[in-house]
Design a protein around this motif. Structure first.
Motif, PDB file in Angstrom:
ATOM      1  N   LEU C  86       0.727  -1.231   0.052  1.00 24.74           N
ATOM      2  CA  LEU C  86      -0.013  -0.100  -0.147  1.00 24.74           C
ATOM      3  C   LEU C  86       0.943   1.201  -0.016  1.00 24.74           C
ATOM      4  O   LEU C  86       0.603   2.265  -0.983  1.00 24.74           O
ATOM      5  CB  LEU C  86      -1.068   0.120   1.320  1.00 24.74           C
ATOM      6  CG  LEU C  86      -2.311  -0.825   1.109  1.00 24.74           C
ATOM      7  CD1 LEU C  86      -2.708  -0.960   2.581  1.00 24.74           C
ATOM      8  CD2 LEU C  86      -3.010  -0.378   0.154  1.00 24.74           C
ATOM      9  N   ASN C  87       1.940   1.258   0.886  1.00 29.31           N
ATOM     10  CA  ASN C  87       2.641   2.455   0.900  1.00 29.31           C
ATOM     11  C   ASN C  87       3.669   2.559  -0.280  1.00 29.31           C
ATOM     12  O   ASN C  87       4.036   3.782  -0.690  1.00 29.31           O
ATOM     13  CB  ASN C  87       3.556   2.349   2.436  1.00 29.31           C
ATOM     14  CG  ASN C  87       2.687   3.111   3.301  1.00 29.31           C
ATOM     15  OD1 ASN C  87       1.966   3.938   2.959  1.00 29.31           O
ATOM     16  ND2 ASN C  87       3.137   3.106   4.662  1.00 29.31           N
ATOM     17  N   MET C  90       1.100   4.256  -2.683  1.00 27.73           N
ATOM     18  CA  MET C  90       0.585   5.687  -1.825  1.00 27.73           C
ATOM     19  C   MET C  90       1.915   6.607  -1.816  1.00 27.73           C
ATOM     20  O   MET C  90       1.715   7.886  -2.216  1.00 27.73           O
ATOM     21  CB  MET C  90      -0.188   5.472  -0.912  1.00 27.73           C
ATOM     22  CG  MET C  90      -1.514   4.801  -1.024  1.00 27.73           C
ATOM     23  SD  MET C  90      -2.615   5.561  -2.308  1.00 27.73           S
ATOM     24  CE  MET C  90      -2.753   7.310  -2.028  1.00 27.73           C
ATOM     25  N   LEU C  93       2.983   7.903  -5.318  1.00 20.27           N
ATOM     26  CA  LEU C  93       1.840   8.909  -5.620  1.00 20.27           C
ATOM     27  C   LEU C  93       2.280  10.403  -4.873  1.00 20.27           C
ATOM     28  O   LEU C  93       2.045  11.127  -5.333  1.00 20.27           O
ATOM     29  CB  LEU C  93       0.523   8.489  -5.247  1.00 20.27           C
ATOM     30  CG  LEU C  93      -0.543   8.945  -6.179  1.00 20.27           C
ATOM     31  CD1 LEU C  93      -0.109   8.643  -7.614  1.00 20.27           C
ATOM     32  CD2 LEU C  93      -1.919   8.068  -5.647  1.00 20.27           C
ATOM     33  N   LEU C  94       2.584  10.132  -3.605  1.00 17.11           N
ATOM     34  CA  LEU C  94       2.680  11.287  -2.725  1.00 17.11           C
ATOM     35  C   LEU C  94       3.971  12.015  -3.071  1.00 17.11           C
ATOM     36  O   LEU C  94       3.843  13.191  -3.137  1.00 17.11           O
ATOM     37  CB  LEU C  94       2.802  10.925  -1.273  1.00 17.11           C
ATOM     38  CG  LEU C  94       1.334  10.898  -0.396  1.00 17.11           C
ATOM     39  CD1 LEU C  94       1.630  10.190   0.764  1.00 17.11           C
ATOM     40  CD2 LEU C  94       0.998  12.312  -0.256  1.00 17.11           C
ATOM     41  N   VAL C  97       3.006  13.994  -6.282  1.00 15.78           N
ATOM     42  CA  VAL C  97       2.447  14.872  -6.044  1.00 15.78           C
ATOM     43  C   VAL C  97       3.151  16.081  -5.521  1.00 15.78           C
ATOM     44  O   VAL C  97       2.955  17.446  -5.781  1.00 15.78           O
ATOM     45  CB  VAL C  97       1.023  14.559  -5.280  1.00 15.78           C
ATOM     46  CG1 VAL C  97       0.294  15.921  -4.916  1.00 15.78           C
ATOM     47  CG2 VAL C  97       0.002  13.742  -6.078  1.00 15.78           C
ATOM     48  N   CYS C 161       0.899   1.065   8.267  1.00 20.90           N
ATOM     49  CA  CYS C 161       0.773   1.911   7.088  1.00 20.90           C
ATOM     50  C   CYS C 161       1.314   3.282   7.630  1.00 20.90           C
ATOM     51  O   CYS C 161       1.696   4.151   6.938  1.00 20.90           O
ATOM     52  CB  CYS C 161      -0.455   2.151   6.434  1.00 20.90           C
ATOM     53  SG  CYS C 161      -0.741   0.821   5.142  1.00 20.90           S
ATOM     54  N   LEU C 165       4.653   5.578   6.905  1.00 17.89           N
ATOM     55  CA  LEU C 165       4.091   6.269   5.667  1.00 17.89           C
ATOM     56  C   LEU C 165       5.348   7.331   4.926  1.00 17.89           C
ATOM     57  O   LEU C 165       5.326   7.365   3.689  1.00 17.89           O
ATOM     58  CB  LEU C 165       3.113   7.482   6.079  1.00 17.89           C
ATOM     59  CG  LEU C 165       2.589   8.412   5.036  1.00 17.89           C
ATOM     60  CD1 LEU C 165       1.929   7.543   4.042  1.00 17.89           C
ATOM     61  CD2 LEU C 165       1.476   9.363   5.727  1.00 17.89           C
TER      62      LEU C 165
END
Lengths: 276, 357, 287
Positions: C86-87, C90, C93-94, C97, C161, C165
């Motif tokens: 998941l991380n 994400m 993606l983070l 961004v 998570c 993070l």
């Protein structure tokens, strides 16, 4: 024209939204949640909890452990970083790997190791027992495991900066007649000071928050070897929920403050680097 | 296979800053058109808008019969060569060149044949399996060119392609690009701040300044018949003499320079004279001057002169026409082909002569 | 280096003694570093591993033979895998961004992403308790939907998570920042759409950073206890993770069994961290 732009912009929106939801659900909402939950019972709980002798003692113990860990890891961290960058010797890559070991080792395993070494029947236990020094279930082992866990932070911050600045400045300083110590304090140290401060800030955060290893080596002696995190743990287990939330909120506030300092330092450091 | 490009009323605003204002020109089919101007003149922005990398605020771009303005970058089928090569670091030279064919789902055999053909064209066949980091700057730019040409684009857009290279390599690549273009005949637009490069390579030059087009013309027209003081000053070296328009001449004290008949009587004017148009040889010219310094630049000499009003004037004289002129001599000089313009508000034109050529 | 110093030092009186002092100082510093790391870092590791293998493979095998031990290790492995996956997505993606988008609150988002580096993991656990517990609006809402979070593996994954993070983000971000945007523009002019450009141009450039960050995340998850211990419920064979299991074994005075489980976890984790440093080194070499 807009036919080109629209799908791109929409895709961006979705990505951004996904990120905000992820960070929001994992961090922001829980952070707000703990503030509300902790302060819900009213202001008297705040004063009551924070003036309880157990809490005061726990916070003091955390402060002592953190302070000692920061000093030790900073001092030796600079030495190790310097040796790793400036010296070439057999076993250097082994040393490099050893620095990362604490990242790989679970804090519980670290606590366990202390137990194996200093605990009842441990390898080094007879030596200290004979001298009447209490290591396990006492402050020394708690400091020891915290230092272990914090070893990499300073080193990993300082090494890249030392590599980047290279030898030129140190050489120049020595050709100008500066001694080794003068060179270190007037040339090297100023160059690594932001990285070092950043490493210290990370170490502080980690030391304050340490739980896994101290859980094992402290022996969980209320009012004696109980750090702030251990207090939260025990308070929760004993259903003193408001006190647990209150101290958790206190630690969260400390760490958010620390984070703001870290961010500030990072920007300082980046600005300093971009200037050179 | 070649197509002309029509650019009409192109304007680009970034926030409140207008980088490009109402730019219009036609790049003829099969020719090289150079967008020439100092940095910040908006020339790269124009090129990026043609490629679709920037969206115009207003105006349109037409390639052949196709309206390009509404198309995405991917649909435009242009070849773009970047100043810093922009090669894909993690791909070999061959993979870089084949990238455009791969993403267009071209057959593998076709792709490989085309890659080989292009590497041959840019003389880099032995380097097919190397990575960009293992190549020199000149080699990288040749790979970038091969990559841009591989999908057989209708037009080739080059953004300061030689800007990051040193002088010698730049010379070689320029000559080589000229030959390549003669062979392929693909419509090309070249952005450059180097007037020599534009004069040597281009069939047509668009001079840009502060986001606007100053002049469009052949290299000869741009050099010999500049229509604005900026062009006269920017393209080729020039002496600038500021004076007043009296009776169709520019007057500076006792000196009269002809060619100002189109300007209003009494207006402040600037006369541009190229260093090689200052003749010291005849000895019977109508301007008197004192020789301050003679510097030999090989086959010609740079003669610095001071006019009676205190203005300096630079002349480029072939050594065999110098006829013993030396420092301190009072001589008479002849000013040929002067171009007179209303004096620009700021004297940004280069008064210093730097290059002998 | 030392060899050179010594041969040069052989030339004459004063200089020779200076050289020797310098060489000695080098050795002293190196000795300090070796002793510090050796006593502090290497010794504990040796202790755990030796204890785990106490009398050959017997203790190790016996400890592993209990179903509770296996269940704990399996639970830790799969929750860590889910959290790392998941991380990985994400976090990448983070990073994207944060590097490529300009929007109000970007700085704030960047700071918030770093929060888990600062917040004590136990406090993260308390935060999760507060949010998903029966006393919160959100917890009751989920309860009405029939979703139970606390004291299930879902809570473990959420905790993992949260604490990991920043790891992928902070590994990928600098690499993305270095990436030349012209490469992506070149891909676009050659006909590649945004997805193809990401897959063929951007991703290969950040791949090893993503992998390194993900491995680090996974390794960190394997050992995580603070955020998990309060929210997991620690029900044997269901929500008892390996680190919590080790803690319970030590409180029951079974250090040998605890050391066996810890050794296995450590072995997996250490291999991953080694792989990560290799990857990062290789990445830096190619850049």
């Amino acid at each position: 024209m807009s036919a080109v732009a629209t799908p791109k912009v929409r895709g961006r929106g979705w990505l951004l939204a996904a990120c905000l939801v992820w960070v929001g659900v994992l961090l922001l909402v829980p952070l707000v949640g703990i503030v509300i939950t902790a302060l819900q019972p009213g202001i008297h709980v705040v004063t009551q909890t924070l003036s309880a002798p157990d809490v005061i003692h726990a916070v003091e113990l955390t402060a002592v452990i953190t302070a000692v860990s920061v000093v030790v890891t900073a001092l030796f961290g600079v030495v190790v970083a310097w040796v790793l960058v400036r010296q070439r010797f057999w076993g250097r890559s082994l040393m490099n790997a050893a620095v990362d070991l604490p990242f790989a080792l679970s804090p519980v395993a670290v606590g366990l190791a202390a137990l194996v070494l200093f605990g009842p029947g441990g390898w080094l236990a007879p030596f200290f027992e004979a001298r009447g020094i209490q290591i396990i279930f006492a402050l020394p082992s708690m400091v020891l495991v915290t230092v272990f866990i914090c070893v990499p932070f300073t080193i990993r911050e300082v090494v890249p900066v030392l590599e980047e600045i290279g030898l030129d400045e140190e050489d120049a300083s020595r050709t100008l007649g500066a001694s080794v110590w003068q060179t270190f304090f007037r040339v090297t140290l100023p160059n690594i000071r932001w990285a070092l401060t950043y490493g210290v800030a990370l170490t502080t955060a980690r030391a304050v928050g340490e739980i896994g290893a101290v859980l094992i080596v402290s022996g969980l002696l209320q009012g004696k070897t109980e750090t702030a995190t251990l207090f939260i743990f025990r308070a929760y287990e004993e259903r003193q929920i408001p006190a647990a939330y209150m101290v958790a909120l206190l630690l969260a506030a400390v760490s958010v403050t620390l984070l703001v300092v870290i961010e500030f330092l990072r920007h300082r450091q980046e600005r300093e680097r971009s200037r050179t | 296979m070649s197509t002309r490009i029509v650019v009409e009323g192109l304007t680009k605003r970034f926030g409140s800053f207008e980088a490009v204002t109402d730019v219009t020109f036609t790049a003829p089919a099969g020719a090289i058109t150079a967008l020439l101007g100092p940095s910040g003149s908006g020339k790269s922005t124009v090129l990026r808008m043609i490629a679709g990398l920037e969206e115009p605020t207003a105006g349109r771009i037409v390639m052949g019969d196709e309206e390009l303005t509404v198309k995405s970058v991917q649909e435009r089928r242009v070849g773009f060569v970047f100043q810093h090569y922009a090669l894909f670091r993690h791909m070999t030279v061959a993979d870089n060149v084949g990238f455009g064919l791969r993403v267009r789902k071209e057959d593998k055999a076709v792709r490989e044949a085309r890659v080989r053909e292009l590497l041959e064209l840019v003389h880099l066949e032995p380097f097919a399996d190397r990575y960009p980091a293992q190549l020199s700057g000149g080699q990288r730019q040749r790979v970038a060119l091969a990559r841009a040409l591989a999908p057989a684009p209708k037009v080739l857009l080059l953004d300061e392609p030689f800007g990051a290279l040193d002088a010698k390599v730049r010379q070689d690549l320029r000559r080589w690009l000229d030959e390549l273009h003669r062979e392929l005949g693909v419509t090309s637009v070249l952005v450059t701040h180097d007037q020599e490069e534009a004069l040597e390579l281009a069939n047509q030059i668009v001079v840009m300044h502060e986001g606007r087009v100053e002049q469009v013309g052949s290299p000869g027209e741009i050099y010999d018949q500049p229509v604005t003081p900026f062009v006269a000053g920017f393209v080729g070296a020039a002496n600038v003499l500021n004076g007043e328009v009296i009776g169709g001449h520019v007057h500076l004290g006792s000196i009269r320079i002809p060619g100002a008949a189109h300007l209003d009587e009494g207006a402040a004017a600037a006369a541009f004279v190229r260093p090689h148009d200052v003749r010291v040889a005849s000895g019977d010219g109508d301007v008197s001057a004192v020789v301050e310094r003679v510097a030999s630049l090989g086959w010609l000499s740079r003669v610095s002169l001071r006019l009676p009003g205190g203005e300096t004037l630079v002349a480029h004289v072939p050594n065999d026409e110098l006829h013993g002129v030396g420092e301190g001599d009072a001589i008479r000089v002849d000013l040929r082909n002067p171009k007179a313009f209303l004096a620009p508000h700021e004297t940004s034109a280069r008064e210093e002569i730097t290059s002998p050529a | 280096m030392d060899g050179a110093a010594q041969t040069l030092g052989g030339r004459g009186g004063l200089r020779s003694s200076q050289r020797t002092t310098a060489a000695l100082r080098h050795l002293a510093l190196r000795g300090a570093a070796v002793v510090y790391l050796g006593l502090l870092v290497a010794l504990p590791v040796v202790a755990v591993v030796t204890k785990g293998f106490g009398d050959g493979f017997v203790t190790f095998r016996e400890a592993m033979a209990t179903p509770a031990a296996w269940a704990a290790i399996r639970l830790t492995l799969w929750t860590s895998t889910v959290a790392a996956a998941l991380n990985a997505v994400m976090g990448t993606l983070l990073a994207w961004v944060l590097v490529r988008y300009r929007f109000p609150g970007r700085r704030l988002l960047s700071t918030v992403v770093d929060l888990p580096l600062a917040i004590p993991t136990l406090v993260t656990g308390v935060m999760i308790l507060a949010l998903y517990g029966p006393n919160s609006l959100f917890g009751r809402f989920l309860d009405d939907l029939g979703v139970r979070v606390l004291f299930t593996p879902i809570a473990i994954v959420i905790a993992l998570c949260t604490v990991t993070l920043p790891l992928v983000v902070r590994n990928v971000q600098p690499v993305l920042q270095e990436l030349d945007k012209a490469e992506e523009e070149a891909a676009a002019t050659l006909g590649a759409g945004p997805r193809t450009t990401f897959r063929r141009v951007v991703f290969p450039a950040i791949r090893s950073a993503v992998v390194a960050g993900t491995l680090l995340t996974f390794s960190r998850c394997l050992g995580e206890i603070g955020s998990v211990i309060l929210v997991a419920g620690n029900i044997p064979k269901k929500t008892l993770t390996a680190p919590v299991f080790i803690f319970q074994l030590t409180s029951q005075f079974k250090p040998a069994e605890a050391a066996a489980v810890a050794t296995l976890l450590f072995a997996i984790s250490f291999v991953l961290v080694l792989a990560t440093t290799r990857l990062i080194a290789r990445n830096e070499a190619s850049a």
